[in-house]
Structures are given as structure tokens and as C-alpha cells.
Design an enzyme around this catalytic site. Structure first.
Site, short mmCIF file in Angstrom:
data_model
loop_
_atom_site.label_atom_id
_atom_site.label_comp_id
_atom_site.label_asym_id
_atom_site.label_seq_id
_atom_site.Cartn_x
_atom_site.Cartn_y
_atom_site.Cartn_z
N ASP A 139 -15.67 -47.08 32.87
CA ASP A 139 -14.36 -47.05 33.34
C ASP A 139 -13.54 -46.21 32.25
O ASP A 139 -12.35 -46.28 31.82
CB ASP A 139 -13.44 -48.34 33.26
N LYS A 166 -28.13 -42.57 22.80
CA LYS A 166 -28.33 -43.65 23.88
C LYS A 166 -26.65 -44.13 23.85
O LYS A 166 -26.17 -44.82 23.18
CB LYS A 166 -29.15 -44.79 23.27
N HIS A 194 -36.42 -51.13 16.11
CA HIS A 194 -35.88 -49.78 16.67
C HIS A 194 -34.61 -49.74 15.90
O HIS A 194 -33.97 -48.63 16.13
CB HIS A 194 -35.92 -49.79 18.13
N HIS A 200 -31.94 -37.36 22.75
CA HIS A 200 -32.28 -38.66 22.18
C HIS A 200 -30.94 -39.56 22.04
O HIS A 200 -31.09 -40.63 21.54
CB HIS A 200 -32.77 -38.33 20.82
N LYS A 237 -31.17 -48.82 13.92
CA LYS A 237 -30.77 -47.75 12.88
C LYS A 237 -29.72 -47.75 12.62
O LYS A 237 -28.67 -48.07 13.13
CB LYS A 237 -30.84 -46.57 13.83
N ASP A 263 -21.81 -49.67 0.28
CA ASP A 263 -20.89 -50.61 -0.43
C ASP A 263 -20.14 -51.70 0.66
O ASP A 263 -19.22 -52.27 0.47
CB ASP A 263 -19.83 -49.73 -1.01
#
Length: 543
Positions: free
Chosen positions: A449, A444, A193, A442, A195, A200
Site C-alpha cells: 500500500d 529482497k 541466511h 539480489h 545478514k 556499538d
């Protein structure tokens, strides 16, 4: 045996034979390939160097200072000084990726769970192809779950001498994948999962977005509210190490290994068939490029201001200590004593002294995390959850798992906000019961704090915790954390419901319209019925 029974028997034997052969597939080890050293004289390198020289960050004391306990140096998360720029807008996020690829001179490492062959996927592929034509080494690493019917296209691009394609945990049976998945569920249920897109070894994008129209504001039917970090500095090399770890892992096969009909390219242009494939690729690229001149989405991209800000060095970078955290590729086969991303996040959450915010589209905490979050409230901490409403979720089964814990969390003092399925006020189009909707969260992101945040691919659910591999970036920057929190607070009234208890029952407060809603807002009868039905099934471990 009757004729019909004989046919059924033969079909079953054939399927089992095919799947059995697929399970026994053996391949020679792939050649090991690794990140390239960053160049110093390219325009991209000079731009990043200027940002490093201009920045004079005053680094605050770290709240997250423990080095990951992973034993392998290749998988060890390390502290680093990093600059990040948040990408919350879909158009910005796509422009940033295209600009990065356009600036590449040495290498491109692309790693995604989903890479759709839609408008955005084709545009990105065109830019990757043009980079390869310039001599840039392009490595494409995809999870195999969503590549069905894509073998021919993947083989075609892998024909280019500068492009390599590998697939994570692939099905060895390429034609009857559904049957193979059922037969070999324990292995094929394990997905990558992660991503990331790294250019470079100088700049990277890490976050929640896959490659697809719905992630980049190019889909009229669904718009995912997502979040990425564009990063420069020391964390980039750690993301490259993460990529190499997966690229060279035993869980990965090349597309050439999996597609028997084609021979892998040998590094020269003497093969007429190979030349023909390359010529067709070039022709398709030219046709696509011409078609984009009148493309409506491309027109929207051209009007975006991010490119001007990139060219004029107008991006704001937030500097701080950062840590790249990720699961090992062999997450399911690891030694029980080995660390996984969940261990890093557990420690991260434990560092919260006053406030914890969890933004997760798929939120299925389970009993242990539910008790832990309630206990944090009892200790005087403010705990807030932002997730999808039933109308907004694109995975109905996940909402079925979440709704079993919702009331208990609220009774324990946890604040919960659910994103509206039609946040901008448009009339929702008819959707299937599977869960597509006009607007869906979508992103996450976890913040503690008002100081330290995690951005990555990890959903707060059992699948991310224990089955799929995940990755993300933890960065310490008070200004960025507060900016994100302020943005969420500003949009909460318009884009989310606050879920509270009234007389012992759940109600949804629509602060924008000053309304109290007594049933799952925006969700029709069948959606509610199916969510309740799915909640009865023993599937939580797979959510």
C-alpha cells in the site's frame, strides 16, 4: 576379493568412519556473551543523538501492529521507533560498512551467510582487525557452508584477544565436507541466511547483501542489484538481541572447537606461538593496507560522496515504527506451535488493502502462495512481482522452479517483471551453465500500500520459508515506500522485461526498445534446455 575391490572397500570404511566420528562430535557449551550497552560519549553516539533530536517525525497509524507470537523474549519481535537510510548502490553500501567499523569504540557484531576472501572481504577484515587493535570487541558469526578452506584464516583472526569467531551449524568433519554433507544432509542442509552488521549497539545494516565483490560493485563479471537499510534508533537493540540469540545458541560452535590443531587463546600474550600468530597478522595487515593505496576499487570508494554526507550529517533518515523479525536458530527442531519469520510475513501480506509488491531474486511460490496471490487480485488488489529473468539468475534451478508458476500467475492477473541479464547494455561474458551473469537481482523487498516495507534476507521460496533461518526489518514510512516504488518504476523500462500473455503464450515486452520477444530473452539454448530439464526433477522443496 580383488585388490581393486579391497582398496575401494577400505576407502569406503575410512570415509564412513570419518563421517561417523564427525556426526558424533560433542563439545563443551560455549561461554554466553551478550550485547554491550550503547555508549553515550563517542562521536558516533553523539551523531546519532543529534539525528534523534533533529527529527520531528509525524508517525502515521500502524498498518502492522501485531506483536510476534514467539514465546521467548529473546526471539520476540517488538515494535520500535527507528530511522533508516536506504543503501541501493553497492559502493554506498560498502562505504557505510567501513565508516561504521571505523567509528566503533566498544563492539562490532557481524553476521553473514557468505564472507568471501576477495578484495572486499580483505578490506573489511582489515578494518575489523584495526578496530580490534583499538580495543573494540569483535564478534564474527558466519554460516559454515561457504567457509571451506578458510579454517586457518579464521583461526588466525580468532587468535586476537578482541576477536571471536563462531560458525553456525558447522560440519564437524573439516576436511571431507562434501562427504559429510551427503551423509548428514538433514542437519547440514539447514543454513543461517541472516545478514547484519551492528556497531556499538547504536547503528546497524540489515538487508540482502553478503560480503563479496559481487554485492559491492567490485566484480567485473557479475553485479548484484541489492538493497540494505542503514538503521538507527530502537530497532538496533532488537537486531543485537537477534545476534545474541544466534551467538549463544546450541547450533553454533567456535572455530577453536572445530579446529583441533590450534589451542584457543587464553587472554594473555605469554604464549610465544600466540605472539607469533599475532605478529604475522599485524604484518599481513600492514602489507594489505599499503597495497590499497594504489587499488582501483579503493579509488572508487574514495570518490564516493556517502562518506562526506556521513561526516557532514547530510544523510536523510526516514522515521517510523519498525519491527525486527527473524527465525529461531533451531528452526528445524522447533515446536510446531512456535512462530517463525514466515508467520510474521504472512500477517504482513494480509494487511495489504490495495497494493502488494514482491521483489525477490529467487521466486518459487508453490501452489498455496500462487493461489493466494491470485485471490488477492480477485479481491481488487494490485499484485506485482519483480524477479530475475532466466538470463539474469545466478541459480538456474530456482528459475526452473519459478517458471512452472509464471503463466498461471499472469493468467490470474498478477503482474510480473523480470530483470534483464545485461541491463546496462554491455556484452555479456561467457558464463557457466550454473548461472553467473552480468547483472542479477539480489534484493529482497516487499511493500504494501505504498506505506510499509520489509527489507531483509528472505527470498520468496521454500528454502527461506522452511529450511534456512532468515531475518529482516519491517518499517512503516510512506515517503520511503513511495521513493522505492518510484525508483523501480523509473528503471523498469531499462532494466526489466514485462512478462505478459499473447494468444495464450508468454511473451516478454522490452519497453526500452519497443520490442516483443517470444522466447526467454538473453538466454542461450543450453540454459533454456537445462532449466526445462531441472523443472522435471522433484527438487522444489530445496529451492
Amino acid at each position: 576379493m580383488s585388490k581393486n575391490n579391497s582398496v575401494i572397500f577400505v576407502c569406503c570404511v575410512l570415509c564412513l568412519t570419518l563421517i561417523g566420528c564427525a556426526n558424533r562430535a560433542e563439545f563443551k557449551p560455549l561461554s554466553q556473551q551478550y550485547k554491550l550497552a550503547p555508549v553515550t560519549d563517542s562521536p558516533l553516539a553523539q551523531y546519532i543523538q543529534s539525528q534523534l533530536q533533529q527529527s520531528s517525525p509525524q508517525y502515521s497509524s500502524l498498518q502492522y501492529s501485531q506483536t510476534s507470537s514467539q514465546s521467548n523474549d529473546d526471539t520476540q519481535a517488538e515494535l520500535s521507533l527507528t530511522g533508516v537510510n536506504p543503501l541501493s548502490d553497492g559502493i554506498d553500501a560498502f562505504i557505510a560498512r567501513l565508516a561504521m567499523i571505523e567509528a566503533a569504540t566498544e563492539s562490532i557484531d557481524l553476521q553473514y551467510y557468505i564472507y568471501r576472501n576477495d578484495e572486499t572481504g580483505k578490506i573489511l577484515s582489515l578494518f575489523l582487525y584495526k578496530a580490534a587493535q583499538r580495543g573494540v570487541r569483535v564478534r564474527v558469526l558466519l554460516d559454515d557452508l561457504t567457509t571451506a578452506n578458510g579454517d586457518d584464516g579464521l583461526m588466525a583472526i580468532a587468535t586476537h584477544p578482541n576477536i571471536s569467531v563462531r560458525l553456525f551449524n558447522p560440519s564437524y568433519e573439516r576436511q571431507y565436507r562434501g562427504l559429510a554433507f551427503l551423509w548428514n544432509f538433514s542437519r547440514l542442509n539447514h543454513r543461517m541466511h541472516n545478514k547484519s552488521l551492528t556497531i556499538d549497539n547504536l547503528v546497524t545494516v540489515v538487508g540482502g547483501r553478503n560480503i563479496g565483490a559481487e554485492y559491492f560493485s567490485a566484480d567485473e563479471n557479475v553485479d548484484f542489484g541489492d538493497f540494505d537499510l542503514l538503521a538507527i534508533g530502537d530497532a538496533v537493540d532488537k537486531v543485537s538481541t537477534q545476534f545474541d540469540t544466534y551467538w549463544n545458541s546450541a547450533q553454533v560452535n567456535s572455530i577453536e572447537q572445530l579446529v583441533k590443531a590450534a589451542e584457543p587463546y587464553q587472554g594473555n600474550n605469554t604464549n610465544p606461538e600466540q605472539d607469533n600468530v599475532l605478529a604475522k597478522l599485524d604484518a599481513r595487515a600492514s602489507i594489505l593496507e599499503k597495497s590499497l593505496m594504489t587499488d582501483e576499487y579503493v579509488t572508487r570508494l574514495e570518490k564516493n560522496t556517502l562518506l562526506d554526507r556521513l561526516q557532514n550529517q547530510g544523510l536523510q533518515w526516514y522515521w517510523g515504527e519498525a519491527q525486527v523479525v527473524y527465525d529461531p536458530p533451531n528452526k528445524l527442531e522447533r515446536n510446531p506451535n512456535d512462530s517463525i519469520l514466515l508467520d510474521d510475513l504472512s500477517y504482513f501480506f494480509e494487511q495489504a488493502q490495495h497494493q502488494l509488491l514482491i521483489v525477490s531474486p529467487y521466486f518459487v511460490p508453490g501452489d498455496a502462495a500462487t493461489h493466494a496471490l491470485i485471490n488477492e487480485v480477485k479481491r481488487g488488489k494490485e499484485v506485482t512481482i519483480v524477479t530475475n529473468s532466466l538470463a539474469a539468475t545466478d541459480v538456474l534451478a530456482v528459475h526452473a522452479g519459478y517458471q512452472q508458476y509464471r503463466q498461471k500467475l499472469i493468467e490470474g492477473g498478477v503482474k510480473i517483471y523480470e530483470v534483464k541479464g545485461n541491463a546496462k547494455g554491455q556484452k555479456s561474458k561467457k558464463t557457466s551453465w550454473k548461472g553467473s551473469s552480468r547483472t542479477s537481482l539480489h534484493a529482497k523487498t516487499f511493500i504494501i500500500d505504498e506505506q510499509t516495507l520489509f527489507v531483509g534476507s528472505f527470498n520468496f521460496d521454500p528454502r527461506s520459508a522452511l529450511i534456512n533461518t532468515e531475518m529482516g526489518l519491517i518499517i512503516d514510512n510512506e515517503m520511503l515506500a513511495k521513493k522505492i516504488l518510484a525508483g523501480l518504476a523509473l528503471s523498469a523500462n531499462d532494466k526489466a522485461y514485462e512478462v505478459v500473455l499473447k494468444n495464450g503464450e508468454l511473451v516478454w515486452l522490452d519497453h526500452q526498445h519497443h520490442k516483443i520477444i517470444y522466447a526467454e530473452p538473453g538466454a542461450g539454448f543450453w540454459r533454456k534446455f537445462l532449466a526445462d530439464f531441472l523443472a522435471l526433477l522433484p527438487i522444489e522443496s530445496q529451492l
